[in-house]
Each structure stands twice: as C-alpha cells, then as structure tokens.
Design an enzyme around this catalytic site. Structure first.
Site, PDB file in Angstrom:
ATOM      1  N   PHE A 137       0.856  -1.193   0.000  1.00 32.73           N
ATOM      2  CA  PHE A 137       0.000   0.000   0.000  1.00 32.73           C
ATOM      3  C   PHE A 137       0.888   1.237   0.000  1.00 32.73           C
ATOM      4  O   PHE A 137       1.685   1.445   0.903  1.00 32.73           O
ATOM      5  CB  PHE A 137      -0.935   0.033   1.211  1.00 32.73           C
ATOM      6  CG  PHE A 137      -1.812   1.252   1.208  1.00 32.73           C
ATOM      7  CD1 PHE A 137      -2.860   1.371   0.311  1.00 32.73           C
ATOM      8  CD2 PHE A 137      -1.568   2.311   2.071  1.00 32.73           C
ATOM      9  CE1 PHE A 137      -3.660   2.514   0.275  1.00 32.73           C
ATOM     10  CE2 PHE A 137      -2.362   3.453   2.055  1.00 32.73           C
ATOM     11  CZ  PHE A 137      -3.400   3.552   1.157  1.00 32.73           C
ATOM     12  N   ASP A 222       9.271   2.875   1.567  1.00 35.32           N
ATOM     13  CA  ASP A 222       8.085   3.604   2.014  1.00 35.32           C
ATOM     14  C   ASP A 222       7.946   3.353   3.507  1.00 35.32           C
ATOM     15  O   ASP A 222       7.463   2.306   3.931  1.00 35.32           O
ATOM     16  CB  ASP A 222       6.864   3.109   1.234  1.00 35.32           C
ATOM     17  CG  ASP A 222       5.555   3.749   1.723  1.00 35.32           C
ATOM     18  OD1 ASP A 222       5.572   4.419   2.773  1.00 35.32           O
ATOM     19  OD2 ASP A 222       4.530   3.554   1.050  1.00 35.32           O
ATOM     20  N   LYS A 251       2.422   9.958   8.149  1.00 33.11           N
ATOM     21  CA  LYS A 251       1.753   9.547   9.386  1.00 33.11           C
ATOM     22  C   LYS A 251       2.400  10.113  10.655  1.00 33.11           C
ATOM     23  O   LYS A 251       2.175  11.266  10.988  1.00 33.11           O
ATOM     24  CB  LYS A 251       1.640   8.018   9.424  1.00 33.11           C
ATOM     25  CG  LYS A 251       0.707   7.495   8.323  1.00 33.11           C
ATOM     26  CD  LYS A 251       0.213   6.095   8.573  1.00 33.11           C
ATOM     27  CE  LYS A 251      -0.957   5.761   7.664  1.00 33.11           C
ATOM     28  NZ  LYS A 251      -0.601   5.073   6.415  1.00 33.11           N
TER      29      LYS A 251
HETATM   30  C1  LIG Z   1      -0.799   5.418   5.025  1.00 34.10           C
HETATM   31  C2  LIG Z   1       0.241   4.993   4.059  1.00 34.10           C
HETATM   32  C3  LIG Z   1       0.437   5.683   2.843  1.00 34.10           C
HETATM   33  C4  LIG Z   1      -0.453   6.813   2.384  1.00 34.10           C
HETATM   34  O1  LIG Z   1      -0.380   7.920   3.207  1.00 34.10           O
HETATM   35  P1  LIG Z   1      -1.501   9.082   3.076  1.00 34.10           P
HETATM   36  O2  LIG Z   1      -1.059  10.113   4.049  1.00 34.10           O
HETATM   37  O3  LIG Z   1      -2.811   8.444   3.399  1.00 34.10           O
HETATM   38  O4  LIG Z   1      -1.473   9.535   1.669  1.00 34.10           O
HETATM   39  C5  LIG Z   1       1.478   5.282   2.032  1.00 34.10           C
HETATM   40  N1  LIG Z   1       2.269   4.254   2.379  1.00 34.10           N
HETATM   41  C6  LIG Z   1       2.100   3.563   3.517  1.00 34.10           C
HETATM   42  C7  LIG Z   1       3.040   2.457   3.845  1.00 34.10           C
HETATM   43  C8  LIG Z   1       1.077   3.899   4.391  1.00 34.10           C
HETATM   44  O5  LIG Z   1       0.891   3.204   5.521  1.00 34.10           O
END
Ligand SMILES: *Cc1c(COP(=O)(O)O)cnc(C)c1O
Length: 399
Positions: A137, A222, A251
């Site tokens: 994700f 990420d 986050k």
């Molecule tokens: C939450 C998340 C995202 C997306 O972040 P947003 O602030 O919702 O755009 C991308 N990568 C990972 C691993 C995430 O947990």
C-alpha cells in the site's frame, strides 16, 4: 435567551468514502478519544498509526500555537525557519541529505516515483519501471494506487499509471530476477502495514540494498507507516542497517498534522526547478510540528519506552494464544498484529467499539494494534482486561 441546545450537525453532507459508525468524535487526550455524547474510547488505532504522541499532545499544541503567532505560511517559493530546521534534522538522522516536505504519504510517494523516473531519464538510459510488491500500500493517488499491490485496487480507475512491476513481498530472489535495464527503482515497505503487518524474512532489506547497489537501481523504502519510531527504532531500515537511496515518511511525522516527507541521497537529487513542488511544500506551521515530534521521539528514553510497551502489548496478546482466542502475534515495536482463529475481526472491532475500545481489522482474521508511541502501561492493562471478553463474544456469535 432560551438555553436551547445547539442542534448536532448532521454528517449527511460528508461525502461517503468509507463506512463510518454514526458517532461524531469531539475530543481526545493521550490514549483516549471522546465522542459528542461523552462516550470514552481507549484508542489502539490512533488515526491509523498517525498520532505518534497520542491525542492532543501538548508538544504539538505548543508548536502550533507558537508557530501560528510567527509565520503560518511563507510561500513554497521561500525558505522558512522551521522548514530548514526540520529538513536538517531529518537529513542528519537518516543520513539522506536532501528532503522534500509535503502533506501526505501519497504525495511523498508520488515524489519518490517522479524522482525515480527523472533519475532513470538522466542517469539510466531512460529506464522508467519501478518494482513494487503484491499487497503493498503506497497511497490513493492514481500513481500510488498503481504502485500498490492491493487486489481490490486492481479493477479501479482504469487505465492505471504504467510502469510498475509487481513481485511477491519478502522474496529478494524475485526482485533480483526482474532487475533489468528497464528498471529505475525498487519501492517497498520494510513491513507491509495495511496488508496486515506482514514481516519480510530477516535479511530482506539488507539483501535488497546489496542487489540494487550492484545493479545501479535506486532503493526506495516507504516508511510512511514504519518510520518515526513506530518499530522501536527511528526508521525501520535501521534494524538491518540497510539505508535506502530514497525514503518516504508521513503519518507519525506530523503526529496528526498533515505532514510528510521524501528524502533522498544528495547523489540522486536530480529534480530541476519546476519538476516537483506543491503549494504547501515546506509549510512553516506543519514543519514546526514535525520538529517538535522529532524532538520528542529522539529524546532519551522515548524509544526504550516504545520497546518496553511493545513487549508488554505482545505478552498481553500472546497470553491469549493458549486460550484459543489468538493464533499468532507478529510485528515490531508498536506495529503489532494478532491473527485470530476465525474470520471474526470486523465483529471484534464492532463489539470492542461498543465497549469503548478502538481496534483495527485490516484482514478478516487479523487485528492490528497501533497505539500512541507514548502509550501508557495502564492503557495496555485496560486493553488486557477488555479484549478477552470481546474476542470470546465475537467467536461465540460466529458459531
Ligand atoms: C498510510 C500509508 C500511505 C499513504 O499515506 P496518506 O497520508 O494516506 O497519503 C502510504 N504508504 C504507507 C506504507 C502507508 O501506511
């Protein structure tokens, strides 16, 4: 005037993009959240691992108040003090010398994807493919949805952004097999969060570091979910001493304020003016909060607390294994998942909420725990007293 109660605002005008319970949240404090009827919830979701310092943390309130009186937004076309300071802090802590501040994890990942394509253009013979993993994700913009490996995204919003090659997560050989001249970068989560706290085998990140370095391909992690202390170290890549070329954060970096970042090694900082940007890039108000969060997380004793609370949370969950309520526990730091013996997780979430406990079910048989990094031991004790009853009730109702 008559003491007529203000009518409660009706949420009907909120565009439905997710199924929400009918309650409306009004206030939070640390591990607790309260709705407009005054109901109290013990929060083990914390905005999906966003509220690294809990609800309404005083550090964030102070940074917001002080900065709001100084400078809210200078312009993305000027440097500002909190921006320069936060970029220096992040560069110093990560070893990645260039930092782009933005607002969301998806935007940070878009920046990484654009940087990889640009770098492929200027340094790798026009290579533009990016290797990503199944069940990954990376966000909800078109490019980051295309980069993601969620099966439910596959049929949506066609045509997808091209150029993402998907391989199974945790399999370094599968990545090695596709690293040809068309590939500019590899993008992975150190632990797949939304997929259900999926842990790669030990040595995976280290091996990816070696493979990509040998092939001249960018390694991009990420860490939107795993970064900023979530796994017990400031960055998850530090567990394997596998520093990537590009790192994305979000986050927990803003502790609830929209702040994210894309970091890269100075060698790969190939954007020309105009290639990437954004109205709120480097926004002074959010950068001041990011600095306050970094100060809190780097303070002596903070990460040891994360690790101590991790051990406590895991032992609470592991104690439910012999009772048949949980089958396995996995995770790192305060990103922990408990697999259930049956597909009862959404019923568990529903019953728990009725009992004043907020949990997350990323899979039908999986609960994910993402408390504040400064979660109180007493809150974990309270979870321990609430959870068994909820798990038993959900199991009983599924029989
Ligand atoms: C939450 C998340 C995202 C997306 O972040 P947003 O602030 O919702 O755009 C991308 N990568 C990972 C691993 C995430 O947990």
């Amino acid at each position: 005037m008559d003491p007529v109660a203000t009518p409660k605002p009706d949420p009907v005008h909120v565009l439905e993009t997710t199924l929400r319970p009918p309650c409306v949240m009004t206030r939070g404090a640390g591990d607790l959240l309260f709705d407009e009827d005054g109901k109290r919830y013990l929060d083990f979701v914390q905005g999906w691992a966003v509220n690294s310092l809990g609800h309404a943390p005083p550090e964030v309130a102070r940074a917001l108040t002080e900065q709001a009186g100084q400078l809210v937004h200078g312009s993305a076309g000027f440097f500002n003090t909190p921006q320069v300071r936060l970029c220096s802090t992040l560069a110093h802590e990560s070893g990645l010398g260039r930092v782009f501040l933005c607002s969301t994890g998806a935007e940070a990942n878009e920046s990484a994807i654009k940087l990889a394509r640009k770098w492929g253009q200027v340094a790798r013979g026009g290579a533009w493919e990016i290797v990503t993993t199944t069940d990954a994700f990376h966000g909800r913009t078109l490019a980051t949805m295309s980069a993601s490996g969620k099966a439910t995204f596959a049929p949506l919003f066609e045509p997808k952004v091209q150029g993402f090659r998907k391989v199974p997560f945790g399999d370094a050989d599968a990545i090695e097999a596709v690293l040809d001249d068309h590939v500019a970068a590899v993008l992975v989560e150190p632990i797949q969060g939304e997929a259900g706290v999926v842990m790669p085998p030990p040595g995976y990140l280290r091996r990816l570091r070696e493979l990509t370095a040998a092939r001249g391909v960018l390694l991009m992690f990420d860490e939107v979910q795993t970064g900023i202390g979530r796994t017990g170290k400031l960055f998850a890549f530090q567990h394997e001493d596998a520093r990537p070329d590009v790192l994305t954060l979000g986050k927990g970096l803003g502790a609830g304020v929209p702040l994210a970042a894309m970091l890269c090694d100075a060698r790969y900082a190939c954007f020309q003016p105009g290639d990437q940007g954004g109205t709120y890039s480097g926004n002074a108000l959010t950068a001041a909060v990011g600095q306050a969060v970094m100060d809190a997380v780097m303070a002596p004793g903070f990460l040891p607390h994360v690790n101590a609370m991790s051990a406590k949370l895991r032992s609470v969950l592991e104690a439910l294994i012999p009772r048949g309520l949980v089958s396995t526990v996995r995770g790192q730091g305060l990103l922990v998942a408990a697999e259930l013996p049956g597909p009862t997780a959404s019923e568990v979430v529903r019953l728990a909420m009725a009992d004043g406990l907020l949990l997350n079910a990323p899979r039908p048989n999986l609960l994910r725990f993402m408390p504040a990094l400064n979660v109180q031991a007493a809150s974990i004790d309270e979870l321990a007293s609430l959870l068994p009853r909820v798990l038993e009730a959900a199991a009983a109702s599924s029989r």
